[in-house]
Design an enzyme around this catalytic site. Structure first.
Site, PDB file in Angstrom:
ATOM      1  N   ASP A  75     -32.193  58.583  30.447  1.00 43.52           N
ATOM      2  CA  ASP A  75     -32.162  59.814  31.109  1.00 43.52           C
ATOM      3  C   ASP A  75     -32.904  59.917  32.452  1.00 43.52           C
ATOM      4  OD1 ASP A  75     -31.002  60.859  28.687  1.00 43.52           O
ATOM      5  OD2 ASP A  75     -32.789  62.296  28.264  1.00 43.52           O
ATOM      6  N   ASP A  76     -32.449  61.026  33.295  1.00 44.06           N
ATOM      7  CA  ASP A  76     -33.125  61.524  34.446  1.00 44.06           C
ATOM      8  C   ASP A  76     -32.631  60.828  35.766  1.00 44.06           C
ATOM      9  OD1 ASP A  76     -34.102  63.272  32.883  1.00 44.06           O
ATOM     10  OD2 ASP A  76     -36.217  62.660  33.016  1.00 44.06           O
ATOM     11  N   HIS A 126     -26.670  65.630  32.579  1.00 42.50           N
ATOM     12  CA  HIS A 126     -27.980  66.052  32.067  1.00 42.50           C
ATOM     13  C   HIS A 126     -28.444  67.219  33.050  1.00 42.50           C
ATOM     14  CE1 HIS A 126     -31.578  65.429  30.141  1.00 42.50           C
ATOM     15  NE2 HIS A 126     -32.300  64.724  30.927  1.00 42.50           N
ATOM     16  N   HIS A 130     -32.316  69.991  36.497  1.00 46.14           N
ATOM     17  CA  HIS A 130     -33.364  69.526  35.497  1.00 46.14           C
ATOM     18  C   HIS A 130     -34.701  70.194  35.920  1.00 46.14           C
ATOM     19  CE1 HIS A 130     -35.754  67.015  32.802  1.00 46.14           C
ATOM     20  NE2 HIS A 130     -34.652  66.337  32.539  1.00 46.14           N
ATOM     21  N   HIS A 221     -35.990  56.067  29.734  1.00 44.91           N
ATOM     22  CA  HIS A 221     -35.931  56.795  31.078  1.00 44.91           C
ATOM     23  C   HIS A 221     -35.742  55.641  32.173  1.00 44.91           C
ATOM     24  CE1 HIS A 221     -37.269  60.052  28.823  1.00 44.91           C
ATOM     25  NE2 HIS A 221     -36.759  60.822  29.470  1.00 44.91           N
TER      26      HIS A 221
HETATM   27 ZN   LIG Z   1     -34.301  64.746  31.418  1.00 42.58          ZN
END
Ligand SMILES: [Zn+2]
Length: 254
Positions: A75-76, A126, A130, A221
């Protein structure tokens, strides 16, 4: 099924019933407050635990899977330094994975997003920003967050994402509506080693190893320097255990 709609309808029916009874009997008002408290507690739990499918149906791992297959998710990103390291390791171990990218990061590092897809991995949406407060926004705010990221990814990679992972794993009725309108499948996880929070790599690895099982979805991540060691250890570990590392589309659909 225990979901937002059913829970709310049940509580409304109970409240109306109690109200009617209270017209003919002496009735303590605190019972309403207790009822409201229980309802509120249920929707709070439903928001934070995607696997309960309280607001929207989500994929959090393949239940009852017997084939040794596991899905790594990151993620991210994309991150200019760490995503290429992750990609290099995945290639070394012949592993496929899924990257839930943030739209504004894809805008900053389009080449890395492209590389992810070229190397056979899957990209999911995503959100665009965010932001910390994003979880509590209305559908009108969610729609541009999702659509803008879809367009950016489609322009760069040629493919529109079908998967969406809610930032912080929080779901609400507003988000549920937005993902329905944009035709995304919501994806969570069932192994989370808190790799961004727990600084001790051994602890992260211990947690990961303990939970590995067929059909699992691991949340990591590609945004910090510890990911290189954590991922290399994990790839080696699951490979030795005979697992195949697949992307989410493969795990969900095959
Ligand atoms: Zn995230």
């Amino acid at each position: 099924m225990l979901n937002f709609k059913n829970t709310t309808i049940t509580f409304i029916v109970i409240f109306v019933g109690l109200f009617i009874i209270s017209l003919f009997n002496d009735f303590p008002i605190w019972i309403y407050w207790v009822g409201f408290g229980i309802w509120f507690a249920l929707i709070t739990i439903g928001s934070f635990f995607m696997g309960l499918n309280f607001f929207t149906k989500s994929f959090t791992g393949r239940k009852g899977e017997t084939r040794k297959r596991i899905a790594f998710t990151f993620d991210d990103g994309p991150h200019p330094e760490y995503t290429p390291i992750v990609l290099k390791l995945l290639k070394e171990y012949n592993a496929k994975a899924t990257f839930f990218c943030i739209g504004k990061h894809v805008e900053q590092y389009p080449e890395i997003a492209k590389q992810i897809v070229v190397e056979g991995h899957t990209i999911g949406n995503h959100s665009y920003s965010h932001k910390n407060t994003i979880a509590f926004k209305g559908t009108a705010c969610w729609l541009p967050e999702i659509k803008k990221t879809d367009s950016i990814l489609e322009e760069i990679t040629g493919t529109k994402p079908t998967l969406f992972r809610p930032p912080f794993g929080v779901t609400t009725p507003h988000l549920a509506k937005a993902v329905e309108l944009t035709y995304h499948n919501v994806v969570g996880w069932n192994i989370r080693p808190y790799d961004t929070v727990v600084k001790n790599k051994k602890q992260v690895l211990l947690r990961l190893r303990r939970k590995v099982k067929p059909g699992a979805v691991i949340l990591l991540h590609d945004t910090h320097e510890r990911i290189e060691d954590i991922l290399e250890h994990m790839l080696l570990y699951v490979k030795e255990k005979g697992y195949k590392m697949v992307d989410l589309n493969t795990l969900m659909n095959e």
